[in-house]
Design a protein around this motif. Structure first.
Motif, mmCIF file in Angstrom:
data_model
loop_
_atom_site.group_PDB
_atom_site.id
_atom_site.type_symbol
_atom_site.label_atom_id
_atom_site.label_comp_id
_atom_site.label_asym_id
_atom_site.label_seq_id
_atom_site.Cartn_x
_atom_site.Cartn_y
_atom_site.Cartn_z
ATOM 1 N N ILE A 185 0.890 -1.157 0.000
ATOM 2 C CA ILE A 185 0.000 0.000 0.000
ATOM 3 C C ILE A 185 0.929 1.208 0.000
ATOM 4 O O ILE A 185 1.907 1.248 0.746
ATOM 5 C CB ILE A 185 -0.914 0.040 1.230
ATOM 6 N N TYR A 186 0.629 2.170 -0.829
ATOM 7 C CA TYR A 186 1.482 3.340 -0.989
ATOM 8 C C TYR A 186 0.629 4.599 -0.896
ATOM 9 O O TYR A 186 -0.526 4.617 -1.322
ATOM 10 C CB TYR A 186 2.189 3.255 -2.355
ATOM 11 N N LEU A 187 1.179 5.659 -0.326
ATOM 12 C CA LEU A 187 0.493 6.943 -0.262
ATOM 13 C C LEU A 187 1.507 8.064 -0.138
ATOM 14 O O LEU A 187 2.662 7.835 0.213
ATOM 15 C CB LEU A 187 -0.492 6.991 0.913
ATOM 16 N N GLU A 238 11.779 3.856 0.985
ATOM 17 C CA GLU A 238 13.233 3.735 1.046
ATOM 18 C C GLU A 238 13.879 4.402 -0.165
ATOM 19 O O GLU A 238 13.254 4.577 -1.205
ATOM 20 C CB GLU A 238 13.607 2.258 1.140
ATOM 21 N N ASP A 239 15.160 4.778 -0.013
ATOM 22 C CA ASP A 239 15.862 5.526 -1.062
ATOM 23 C C ASP A 239 15.915 4.786 -2.393
ATOM 24 O O ASP A 239 15.938 5.406 -3.448
ATOM 25 C CB ASP A 239 17.288 5.865 -0.619
ATOM 26 N N ASP A 240 15.945 3.455 -2.353
ATOM 27 C CA ASP A 240 16.036 2.696 -3.604
ATOM 28 C C ASP A 240 14.666 2.305 -4.153
ATOM 29 O O ASP A 240 14.572 1.543 -5.098
ATOM 30 C CB ASP A 240 16.921 1.458 -3.427
ATOM 31 N N MET A 241 13.593 2.837 -3.560
ATOM 32 C CA MET A 241 12.240 2.579 -4.051
ATOM 33 C C MET A 241 11.772 3.773 -4.870
ATOM 34 O O MET A 241 12.094 4.919 -4.554
ATOM 35 C CB MET A 241 11.272 2.331 -2.900
ATOM 36 N N ASN A 242 10.999 3.494 -5.898
ATOM 37 C CA ASN A 242 10.524 4.550 -6.782
ATOM 38 C C ASN A 242 9.048 4.332 -7.098
ATOM 39 O O ASN A 242 8.605 3.205 -7.291
ATOM 40 C CB ASN A 242 11.335 4.549 -8.079
ATOM 41 N N VAL A 243 8.311 5.441 -7.151
ATOM 42 C CA VAL A 243 6.903 5.417 -7.551
ATOM 43 C C VAL A 243 6.658 6.584 -8.492
ATOM 44 O O VAL A 243 7.378 7.582 -8.460
ATOM 45 C CB VAL A 243 5.959 5.521 -6.333
ATOM 46 N N ALA A 244 5.642 6.455 -9.309
ATOM 47 C CA ALA A 244 5.240 7.568 -10.170
ATOM 48 C C ALA A 244 4.670 8.665 -9.277
ATOM 49 O O ALA A 244 3.921 8.382 -8.342
ATOM 50 C CB ALA A 244 4.204 7.099 -11.179
ATOM 51 N N ASP A 250 1.813 15.604 -5.347
ATOM 52 C CA ASP A 250 2.522 14.814 -4.348
ATOM 53 C C ASP A 250 3.911 15.363 -4.015
ATOM 54 O O ASP A 250 4.562 14.874 -3.105
ATOM 55 C CB ASP A 250 2.705 13.372 -4.842
ATOM 56 N N LEU A 251 4.392 16.348 -4.740
ATOM 57 C CA LEU A 251 5.788 16.752 -4.608
ATOM 58 C C LEU A 251 6.142 17.305 -3.231
ATOM 59 O O LEU A 251 7.276 17.212 -2.805
ATOM 60 C CB LEU A 251 6.158 17.758 -5.699
ATOM 61 N N THR A 252 5.192 17.884 -2.518
ATOM 62 C CA THR A 252 5.469 18.401 -1.180
ATOM 63 C C THR A 252 5.090 17.408 -0.088
ATOM 64 O O THR A 252 5.225 17.709 1.089
ATOM 65 C CB THR A 252 4.714 19.717 -0.937
#
Length: 184
Positions: A134-136, A156-162, A167-169
C-alpha cells in the motif's frame, strides 16, 4: 461507526460542505475526478442522517519499483503491485475526535477508522489483482497518523513510484500488504 459506501453522483452535493482544511483535498472530492473510475474509486463515510460527509478516501492501483544504478544510469525493476491511497481526509468538524483507546493506551480517531476501512477494501482484493504494497503520499498533517499510529514506513531511497505534481510536497509512505493484520 457508520458504514463506508461508494461515492456516487447523488452524494456529490454533500461534497460542497466538506472541508478538511486542505483545499486541494477538498476540491478533489467535489470534482469530476472523484467519480472517474479511471483515476480511482472514492468511498465516503456519512453521518447518521446522510446529510454530511465525515470523511473519504480514493484508491487506485500503482507499482513500486526498485531503483538501480547501472553504468551511471538509473533503471527501474518492479518490486510489486501497489494499492495507492490517492486521498484520505476527515472533515475538520470531525478531526481529532477520539473513538476509543486500546488496552495498551493507543488512541484511535476517525481518521484511523477511515484508514482501517480503506485498508480492508484493499485487503479484500489484494489476491485478485496482485498487490504487495500500500502506498500513499502524506501531507505533514497526516504523517503522524500513518507513520506513528498505523505503522507505515518512509519509502526507502532505492524505491521509486510515479509522482503527481500534487505529491511533490508530500512524504511518501508504504506498508507491506502482509503487515495489515500483523499490527492490528
Amino acid at each position: 461507526m457508520n458504514r463506508i459506501e461508494k461515492y456516487t453522483n447523488e452524494l456529490r452535493p454533500l461534497s460542497f460542505k466538506f472541508s478538511s482544511g486542505n483545499i486541494a483535498i477538498d476540491n478533489f472530492l467535489s470534482s469530476d475526478d472523484a467519480l472517474d473510475r479511471t483515476i480511482g474509486i472514492t468511498y465516503v463515510l456519512l453521518d447518521e442522517e446522510r446529510t454530511r460527509i465525515i470523511g473519504y478516501f480514493n484508491i487506485s492501483v500503482s507499482r513500486i519499483d526498485e531503483k538501480r544504478l547501472q553504468n551511471g544510469e538509473a533503471t527501474y525493476h518492479p518490486l510489486g503491485g501497489a494499492a495507492k491511497i490517492n486521498y484520505l481526509a476527515v472533515d475538520s468538524k470531525f478531526q481529532h475526535q477520539l473513538l476509543y483507546q486500546t488496552n495498551n493506551g493507543d488512541k484511535k480517531y476517525i481518521g484511523d477508522y477511515l484508514l482501517g476501512q480503506c485498508e480492508q477494501k484493499i485487503w479484500d482484493i489484494h489476491n485478485d489483482i496482485g498487490i504487495a504494497f500500500i502506498y500513499l503520499s502524506s501531507t505533514k498533517e497526516g504523517y503522524h497518523m500513518y507513520r506513528d499510529r498505523n505503522f507505515y514506513e518512509d519509502l526507502e531511497d532505492d524505491m521509486n513510484v510515479a509522482k503527481n505534481d500534487k505529491d511533490l510536497t508530500c512524504k511518501d509512505l508504504y506498508k507491506y500488504i502482509d503487515d495489515l493484520y500483523y499490527y492490528n
